[in-house]
Design a protein around this motif. Structure first.
Motif, mmCIF file in Angstrom:
data_model
loop_
_atom_site.group_PDB
_atom_site.id
_atom_site.type_symbol
_atom_site.label_atom_id
_atom_site.label_comp_id
_atom_site.label_asym_id
_atom_site.label_seq_id
_atom_site.Cartn_x
_atom_site.Cartn_y
_atom_site.Cartn_z
ATOM 1 N N ASN A 499 55.282 52.856 -40.574
ATOM 2 C CA ASN A 499 54.028 53.756 -40.916
ATOM 3 C C ASN A 499 54.256 54.406 -42.149
ATOM 4 O OD1 ASN A 499 51.363 54.081 -39.925
ATOM 5 N ND2 ASN A 499 52.112 56.174 -39.304
ATOM 6 N N GLU A 500 55.202 54.968 -42.410
ATOM 7 C CA GLU A 500 55.434 55.724 -43.689
ATOM 8 C C GLU A 500 55.652 54.845 -44.944
ATOM 9 O OE1 GLU A 500 58.677 58.784 -45.486
ATOM 10 O OE2 GLU A 500 57.969 59.362 -43.432
ATOM 11 N N LYS A 501 56.458 53.859 -44.772
ATOM 12 C CA LYS A 501 57.022 53.235 -45.918
ATOM 13 C C LYS A 501 56.058 51.987 -46.190
ATOM 14 C CE LYS A 501 60.568 55.751 -46.910
ATOM 15 N NZ LYS A 501 60.527 56.653 -48.107
ATOM 16 N N VAL A 502 55.266 51.629 -45.249
ATOM 17 C CA VAL A 502 54.667 50.150 -45.288
ATOM 18 C C VAL A 502 53.057 50.325 -45.082
ATOM 19 C CG1 VAL A 502 54.466 47.781 -44.715
ATOM 20 C CG2 VAL A 502 56.608 48.881 -45.022
ATOM 21 N N TRP A 503 52.848 50.508 -44.048
ATOM 22 C CA TRP A 503 51.376 50.505 -43.311
ATOM 23 C C TRP A 503 50.383 51.308 -44.140
ATOM 24 C CZ3 TRP A 503 53.678 50.398 -37.897
ATOM 25 C CH2 TRP A 503 54.285 49.131 -37.723
ATOM 26 N N GLN A 504 50.790 52.768 -43.833
ATOM 27 C CA GLN A 504 49.958 53.822 -44.524
ATOM 28 C C GLN A 504 49.879 53.836 -45.930
ATOM 29 O OE1 GLN A 504 47.673 55.679 -42.919
ATOM 30 N NE2 GLN A 504 48.081 54.525 -41.175
ATOM 31 N N LYS A 505 51.053 53.469 -46.663
ATOM 32 C CA LYS A 505 51.371 53.411 -48.107
ATOM 33 C C LYS A 505 50.354 52.514 -48.451
ATOM 34 C CE LYS A 505 54.655 52.875 -51.744
ATOM 35 N NZ LYS A 505 56.038 52.846 -52.168
ATOM 36 N N ALA A 506 50.427 51.095 -48.116
ATOM 37 C CA ALA A 506 49.396 50.193 -48.527
ATOM 38 C C ALA A 506 48.219 50.579 -48.271
ATOM 39 C CB ALA A 506 49.885 48.916 -47.816
ATOM 40 N N LEU A 507 47.695 51.258 -47.270
ATOM 41 C CA LEU A 507 46.273 51.609 -46.865
ATOM 42 C C LEU A 507 45.818 52.485 -47.846
ATOM 43 C CD1 LEU A 507 46.053 51.777 -43.142
ATOM 44 C CD2 LEU A 507 44.985 49.985 -44.483
ATOM 45 N N ASN A 508 46.728 53.469 -48.184
ATOM 46 C CA ASN A 508 46.218 54.627 -49.118
ATOM 47 C C ASN A 508 46.358 54.436 -50.589
ATOM 48 O OD1 ASN A 508 45.462 55.962 -46.720
ATOM 49 N ND2 ASN A 508 47.624 56.860 -46.679
ATOM 50 N N ASP A 509 47.212 53.469 -50.936
ATOM 51 C CA ASP A 509 47.635 53.323 -52.378
ATOM 52 C C ASP A 509 46.515 52.403 -52.960
ATOM 53 O OD1 ASP A 509 48.711 53.005 -54.907
ATOM 54 O OD2 ASP A 509 50.583 52.018 -54.192
ATOM 55 N N THR A 510 45.446 52.723 -53.369
ATOM 56 C CA THR A 510 44.216 52.137 -53.991
ATOM 57 C C THR A 510 44.809 51.408 -55.351
ATOM 58 O OG1 THR A 510 42.922 53.486 -52.975
ATOM 59 C CG2 THR A 510 41.954 51.981 -54.744
ATOM 60 N N SER A 511 45.533 52.031 -56.038
ATOM 61 C CA SER A 511 46.176 51.561 -57.266
ATOM 62 C C SER A 511 47.207 50.607 -57.294
ATOM 63 C CB SER A 511 46.680 52.888 -58.199
ATOM 64 O OG SER A 511 47.476 52.464 -59.442
ATOM 65 N N GLY A 512 47.998 50.631 -56.237
ATOM 66 C CA GLY A 512 48.934 49.548 -55.895
ATOM 67 C C GLY A 512 48.288 48.299 -55.395
ATOM 68 N N GLN A 513 46.751 48.695 -54.595
ATOM 69 C CA GLN A 513 46.246 47.415 -53.831
ATOM 70 C C GLN A 513 45.800 46.521 -55.326
ATOM 71 O OE1 GLN A 513 43.149 49.041 -51.597
ATOM 72 N NE2 GLN A 513 44.827 49.993 -50.306
ATOM 73 N N LYS A 514 45.213 47.397 -56.079
ATOM 74 C CA LYS A 514 44.637 46.740 -57.304
ATOM 75 C C LYS A 514 45.808 45.923 -58.278
ATOM 76 C CE LYS A 514 40.580 49.400 -57.286
ATOM 77 N NZ LYS A 514 39.524 50.373 -58.114
ATOM 78 N N THR A 515 46.950 46.351 -58.323
ATOM 79 C CA THR A 515 47.741 46.238 -59.124
ATOM 80 C C THR A 515 48.139 44.892 -58.459
ATOM 81 O OG1 THR A 515 48.313 48.377 -60.199
ATOM 82 C CG2 THR A 515 50.151 46.242 -60.289
ATOM 83 N N TYR A 516 48.715 44.742 -57.115
ATOM 84 C CA TYR A 516 48.918 43.824 -56.592
ATOM 85 C C TYR A 516 48.023 42.494 -56.485
ATOM 86 C CZ TYR A 516 50.906 40.772 -52.880
ATOM 87 O OH TYR A 516 51.295 39.627 -51.985
ATOM 88 N N GLN A 518 45.710 41.954 -59.167
ATOM 89 C CA GLN A 518 45.723 41.547 -60.409
ATOM 90 C C GLN A 518 47.277 40.469 -60.615
ATOM 91 O OE1 GLN A 518 45.390 45.118 -62.579
ATOM 92 N NE2 GLN A 518 43.367 45.540 -61.997
ATOM 93 N N ASP A 519 48.203 41.074 -60.235
ATOM 94 C CA ASP A 519 49.498 40.207 -60.271
ATOM 95 C C ASP A 519 49.515 38.820 -59.446
ATOM 96 O OD1 ASP A 519 50.356 42.383 -61.909
ATOM 97 O OD2 ASP A 519 51.791 43.324 -60.545
ATOM 98 N N HIS A 520 48.693 38.834 -58.478
ATOM 99 C CA HIS A 520 48.690 37.613 -57.646
ATOM 100 C C HIS A 520 47.102 37.092 -57.463
ATOM 101 C CE1 HIS A 520 52.165 40.156 -56.371
ATOM 102 N NE2 HIS A 520 52.843 38.919 -56.123
ATOM 103 N N GLN A 521 46.426 37.140 -58.576
ATOM 104 C CA GLN A 521 45.154 36.547 -58.501
ATOM 105 C C GLN A 521 44.811 35.297 -58.141
ATOM 106 O OE1 GLN A 521 41.938 38.272 -60.149
ATOM 107 N NE2 GLN A 521 41.405 36.932 -58.633
ATOM 108 N N GLU A 522 45.852 34.394 -58.573
ATOM 109 C CA GLU A 522 45.681 33.095 -57.995
ATOM 110 C C GLU A 522 45.791 32.792 -56.282
ATOM 111 O OE1 GLU A 522 50.035 34.321 -57.820
ATOM 112 O OE2 GLU A 522 48.335 34.225 -59.161
ATOM 113 N N GLN A 523 46.039 33.846 -55.672
ATOM 114 C CA GLN A 523 46.170 33.696 -54.232
ATOM 115 C C GLN A 523 44.745 34.220 -53.688
ATOM 116 O OE1 GLN A 523 48.883 36.112 -52.354
ATOM 117 N NE2 GLN A 523 50.748 35.577 -53.431
#
Length: 670
Positions: A499-516, A518-523
């Motif tokens: 919950n701390e290192k993966v789930w909530q981090k991914a939910l709350n990290d808007t910048s990380g979501q957008k970077t991911y 952009q880096d995987h646009q082909e998906q």
């Protein structure tokens, strides 16, 4: 509560606890083999076997794993143990939140293993077995005088024995009840209790009745009400439950005229009900004097034997067919006419188990179970009481009020008793200081009375200490419980880490979501799409009018709404619709359309569809807002992969190949 995650998180492999699983306790004296070492922690091979055995019986060759499945499960197990190891390294097992959650789980986990559970299960089974019969008995009650002395109690007992002898010699218990019984209802019923079944009388009374044969008379039976002499008249199979309706005409015992008026009125009502055109509900609403039920046609809840007054109950259970109406009957409330609505037999044990448990928890037998548990615990866990110390402490307590705990402590300290042992179990000694701290902590419910301060608290202290000894014994000697507790403990840690290192981090990290993203646009690409309205025709008689309407209306964003206005207000089930922009290849109907035709009908899986097409949109990249949910999911998986990679770099993993091969020989297909 995070229990819903544990099925997935506890290794991510299987779920149910296997009673066949074995783990060798560390203090058993047996050689303890390890499957692997992670960091400085040895992981027993039997723990992995326990996990694999949860949903499979490896004695059955067909349920064994392939080599590939075995390796995949081993990899998942390693990942799981790495995450738990990291959670411990981060101190998550030391947090107050973890402690509370784990203790809550452990309290629930241990219940099936406790002595109390087996005794309670026995009482539930006994109650259900008794419910198979209903019994008819009469009794005489002799109460104790207020502030009764020992001599008073003996006198009451001796009187009860004399009455027992009179009944056994042939005298009528009901006449004797009218003369001697101190049960207020005896004036009316002469001690006749009618038919009843288990869990309707106080437990000692019930126990005595069910030990008798018809015609037998009990010895004096002691309950909180006094001494009872009981004669069993009959026992027969339990008829189950009935649901009835009734019409009531009330009588007034103080008004002789009301009796005659009620009798004439109920006779007229009964005559009216015999007419073919009469309606029970209308007659009930017009004439019944039971204000609580008349508007619902006199309907009463389901009930069984012993729930209503005997006269009403006997007539209700004599009716055989739903809709059958009784002749008028008299009860203390007035005159009734009863109609049978339905009947059903006694439920199965599985159906009644939870309600029986709840009733027993509220019943006096629950206290009896606790007393039996304490007696068994004292014997099993080597309980030894230091009576000389406990008596001295009691004398001190009895000189103070409940609020004077500090003064009590000072007096005990003055008499140099604080460090003295009150009692001991195989789990250790309990001192007077421990007892005082137990009271000060105030973590249990105890309601002492003034001048009776010591006894209830001391009893509770004994109870809690014995429960601790039982839990310690389970943790030390019960392999199944050890594994289950460890599984839930590790499952909570795993959840907290993820919950701390993966789930909530991914939910709350808007910048990380957008970077991911952009880096995987082909998906994140759209296939060829089309705007469309897809109509499934449910009633074929609408086919022609629907097609004609669509032919005149080209595809537009409000086409669905127009169809709803035109057709579905009158016939909401004529057809169903979905409208929007869809990927052609992924749609079961649109994948079959001809893009050159704006309106077409298709037969798909034996169903008729009309399809109105709009503009076609070529394949291309999705916007972040169009696929954010999928991006978050993929980002979480990426974070988890990175976490596992980091942990494998951080912790040294050593596999014991001999133990791996031994487990493989048990679980892998030949």
């Amino acid at each position: 509560m995070k229990i819903k995650y544990l099925c997935l998180l506890t290794l991510g492999i299987a779920t149910a606890c296997s009673p066949a699983s074995k783990v060798i306790p560390a203090d058993s004296g047996q050689e303890y083999q390890y499957l692997m070492t992670i960091g400085n922690e040895d992981i027993p091979a039997e723990e992995f076997l326990h996990v694999l055995s949860k949903s499979r019986d490896f004695d059955d060759e067909s349920q064994k794993l392939s080599n590939e499945e075995f390796e995949e499960n081993l990899s998942l197990f390693i990942n799981y143990k790495l995450k738990v190891k990291e959670a411990e390294a981060l101190g998550m097992h030391k947090s107050e939140e973890f402690r509370r959650e784990f203790e809550t789980f452990k309290e629930d986990l241990k219940k099936p293993y406790l002595l109390e559970s087996s005794l309670r299960e026995g009482e539930v089974r006994k109650a259900y077995n008794r419910l198979q019969e209903v019994v008819n008995a009469s009794h005489i009650l002799l109460r104790f005088p207020s502030n009764a002395s020992k001599e008073d109690s003996i006198a009451v007992y001796n009187m009860a024995k004399k009455l027992q002898k009179k009944i056994q010699d042939g005298e009528d218990i009901n006449q004797l009840a009218l003369e001697y019984s101190q049960d207020p209802s005896a004036v009316k019923n002469k001690g006749d209790l009618g038919y009843f079944t288990a869990l309707q009388m106080v437990y000692p009374f019930e126990d005595a009745v069910y030990e008798l044969k018809p015609g037998e008379v009990s010895n004096p039976v002691l309950t909180q009400f006094g001494y009872h002499i009981i004669k069993l008249k009959d026992r027969k199979p339990n008829p189950g439950q009935v649901k009835v309706s009734h019409i009531l005409v009330r009588t007034d015992p103080a008004d002789p005229i009301s009796e005659d008026h009620a009798k004439r009125k109920i006779t007229d009502i009964y005559t009216e009900l015999q007419k073919e055109e009469s309606s029970w509900k209308e007659v009930c609403q017009n004439f019944s004097e039971d204000q609580g039920t008349k508007q619902s046609g006199g309907e009463l809840p389901w009930f069984g034997v012993g729930s209503f007054i005997p006269e009403f109950e006997n007539m209700a259970f004599s009716l055989e067919e739903p809709g059958e109406i009784s002749a008028p009957i008299k009860t203390p409330y007035g005159y009734h006419i009863i109609r049978l609505e339905a009947s059903k037999p006694l439920g199965s044990f599985d159906e009644l188990e939870e309600s029986l448990k709840a009733k027993i928890l509220r019943d006096s037998r629950s206290d009896l179970i606790k007393e039996q548990v304490m007696a068994m615990q004292k014997s099993k866990y080597d309980f030894r009481e230091n009576l000389s110390v406990s008596n001295k402490v009691k004398d001190i307590f009895d000189n103070y009020l409940p609020g004077d705990l500090e003064a009590i402590k000072n007096e005990i300290s003055h008499q140099q008793l604080l460090d003295s042992t009150l009692f001991s179990t195989q789990n250790g000694k309990k001192s007077v200081a421990d007892f005082i701290q137990f009271i000060k902590a105030d973590e249990v419910v105890v309601k002492p009375k003034a001048k009776q301060f010591f006894k209830p608290w001391y009893h509770k202290f004994e109870e809690v200490s014995l429960n601790e000894a039982e839990e310690a014994d389970l943790m030390k000697n019960n392999e199944s419980f050890q594994l289950l507790v460890k599984e839930y403990r590790d499952g909570i840690l795993l959840f907290n880490l993820m919950n701390e290192k993966v789930w909530q981090k991914a939910l709350n990290d808007t910048s990380g979501q957008k970077t991911y993203f952009q880096d995987h646009q082909e998906q994140y690409q759209w296939e060829k799409r089309v705007g469309a309205l897809v109509i499934k025709v449910n009633q074929k008689n609408y086919k022609d009018s629907l097609y004609a309407f669509l032919k005149e209306k080209p595809y537009s964003g409000d086409l669905k709404k127009k169809l709803e206005e035109r057709f579905l207000k009158q016939e909401p089930l004529a057809f169903t619709m979905e409208q929007g922009t869809f990927e052609l290849e992924n749609h079961p109907v649109l994948s079959k359309v001809d893009l050159g035709k704006e309106l077409q009908d298709l037969d798909v899986n034996k169903s008729l569809y009309f399809v109105a097409l709009g503009n076609t949109i070529p394949s291309g990249p999705k916007k972040f807002s169009e696929t954010r949910g999928k991006v978050i999911q993929d980002y979480q998986e990426s974070l988890e992969d990175d976490l596992i990679k980091t942990l494998k770099e951080h912790y040294i993993i050593q596999i014991n190949q001999d133990e791996k091969n031994r487990i493989a020989n048990i679980v892998v297909k030949n």
